[in-house]
Motif scaffolding. Structure first.
Motif, short mmCIF file in Angstrom:
data_model
loop_
_atom_site.label_atom_id
_atom_site.label_comp_id
_atom_site.label_asym_id
_atom_site.label_seq_id
_atom_site.Cartn_x
_atom_site.Cartn_y
_atom_site.Cartn_z
N THR A 106 50.62 -14.49 -20.37
CA THR A 106 51.05 -14.63 -21.76
C THR A 106 51.48 -13.26 -22.28
N VAL A 107 52.56 -13.22 -23.00
CA VAL A 107 52.96 -12.02 -23.73
C VAL A 107 52.52 -12.18 -25.17
N LEU A 108 51.91 -11.14 -25.72
CA LEU A 108 51.59 -11.11 -27.15
C LEU A 108 52.34 -9.93 -27.76
N ASP A 109 53.21 -10.22 -28.74
CA ASP A 109 54.00 -9.17 -29.37
C ASP A 109 54.42 -9.62 -30.76
N ARG A 110 55.19 -8.76 -31.45
CA ARG A 110 55.60 -9.03 -32.83
C ARG A 110 56.22 -10.42 -32.96
N LEU A 113 60.16 -19.68 -15.36
CA LEU A 113 58.72 -19.42 -15.32
C LEU A 113 57.94 -20.08 -16.45
N SER A 114 58.56 -20.97 -17.17
CA SER A 114 57.92 -21.53 -18.37
C SER A 114 56.62 -22.28 -18.07
N GLU A 115 56.47 -22.77 -16.85
CA GLU A 115 55.24 -23.49 -16.52
C GLU A 115 54.06 -22.54 -16.31
N ARG A 116 54.34 -21.28 -16.02
CA ARG A 116 53.26 -20.32 -15.77
C ARG A 116 53.19 -19.21 -16.82
N ALA A 117 54.13 -19.19 -17.75
CA ALA A 117 54.16 -18.09 -18.72
C ALA A 117 54.45 -18.62 -20.12
#
Length: 346
Positions: free
Chosen positions: A209-213, A227-231
């Motif tokens: 997961t990316v966490l950003d603004r 990559l939507s199934e894993r990210a």
């Protein structure tokens, strides 16, 4: 990393070239170059717009004033001008061009981008030295990061610049550490997801997961990469508590952008979210141990833009210790370091 020798060699070259203190300190040449880049003068000259009248018409500027600026660029060797008043690029001037038709390094030299505007905050460097204030905030009445949040296009430009440095090193970063063993990671402040996508491609069992603004840029990256199934991505701030439960919390090119108190806060939040068994992993280029910064220009940018600094491994390790984290391992990835932190055992 820079060494004292490299710094001394730079000083020696300046002396050998005959550069004077005035030449090292003038503002008009850098500003004239930035104006030319912002107006895309190099691209317009390449397209056949060779006179100041033509260039002014294309850029909606005053022809007389523009010509005076361009004549200074002739004086310093960026342009030439013939007897007919036509401008051409010199070899140095060609550096303002890149293959995709945009000015070289536009986020940093284009005065209409948030990063280009940030360069102007250097005029407040004396105030920074005297008071420790953040120059960007004093110049514009808001922080660099708030500007990025308010202007999505500027945020996108900034993420692209940051991702550009990352793309050249992703393979080495992916090979430097056993990312798959973490099972899941949160890339804290992960921008448009370039790093996480590279790690997922190299480690097929890893999820992240990316966490950003803003979450949208990373979500687009993952969709385009299949990559939507894993990210996935979340909007949020690492100055606030983070989602818990991931095997690893990545901080890539984060620590130098903040002052000591904020870095401690970010590390405390990562440690709390990681729990007893999770890892906190810092990926960065650190300042050298000889007392000379790895890049003195970048160090001053960190100071002026954000109130941050380029730090040594020892300095980051000390901040991590304050947050209850200990260095478990250090690995080299290209010219960067992967620092693995674990909760301190008492």
């Amino acid at each position: 990393m820079a060494t004292f020798k490299a710094t001394a060699e730079t000083a020696a070259k300046n002396l050998e070239s005959g550069r004077t203190l005035r030449e090292l300190s003038d503002l008009f040449t850098p500003m004239a170059i930035r104006v030319a880049i912002t107006l895309r003068i190099a691209q317009k000259i390449e397209a056949g717009r060779l006179t100041s009248d033509m260039l002014a018409a294309d850029t909606n500027t005053d022809a007389d004033i523009l010509e005076r600026v361009l004549r200074h660029l002739v004086t310093v060797g960026v342009l030439t001008q013939n007897e007919s008043g036509q401008f051409r690029l010199t070899r140095i001037g060609e550096d303002m061009l890149v293959e995709n038709g945009k000015a070289a390094n536009p986020p940093w030299l284009d005065l209409e981008t948030v990063a280009g505007r940030a360069e102007l905050a250097f005029t407040r460097l004396l105030d920074v030295v005297r008071t420790g204030e953040v120059a960007y905030s004093a110049q514009y009445g808001t922080s660099f990061w708030d500007d990025l949040t308010r202007d999505p296009s500027s945020g996108t430009d900034f993420d692209v610049v940051m991702a550009g440095g990352m793309e050249r090193r992703i393979r080495e970063i992916a090979e430097a550490y056993n990312w798959g063993a973490l099972e899941s990671v949160i890339d804290v402040g992960g921008g448009n997801g370039t790093l996480l996508a590279g790690l997922l491609n190299a480690h097929p069992t890893l999820r992240g997961t990316v966490l950003d603004r803003h979450s949208e840029p990373a979500l687009r990256t993952f969709k385009d990469a299949g990559l939507s199934e894993r990210a996935t991505a979340l909007s949020g701030s690492f100055l606030e508590p983070l989602p818990s439960g991931a095997g690893g919390y990545i901080l890539s090119r984060i620590q130098s952008d903040w002052n000591d108190a904020d870095v401690r806060t970010i590390l405390v939040h990562c440690r709390a979210a990681a729990g007893l068994d999770g890892k906190v992993i810092i990926i960065d280029e650190f300042a050298s141990e000889e007392g000379v910064r790895c890049d003195s220009e970048d160090d001053l940018r960190m100071l002026v833009y954000y109130g941050g600094k380029e730090r040594t491994l020892e300095q980051v390790s000390a901040l991590a210790a304050d947050a209850g984290l200990s260095v478990e391992s250090l690995r080299t990835a290209a010219d960067w370091t992967v620092m693995e932190l674990v909760p301190t055992r008492h």
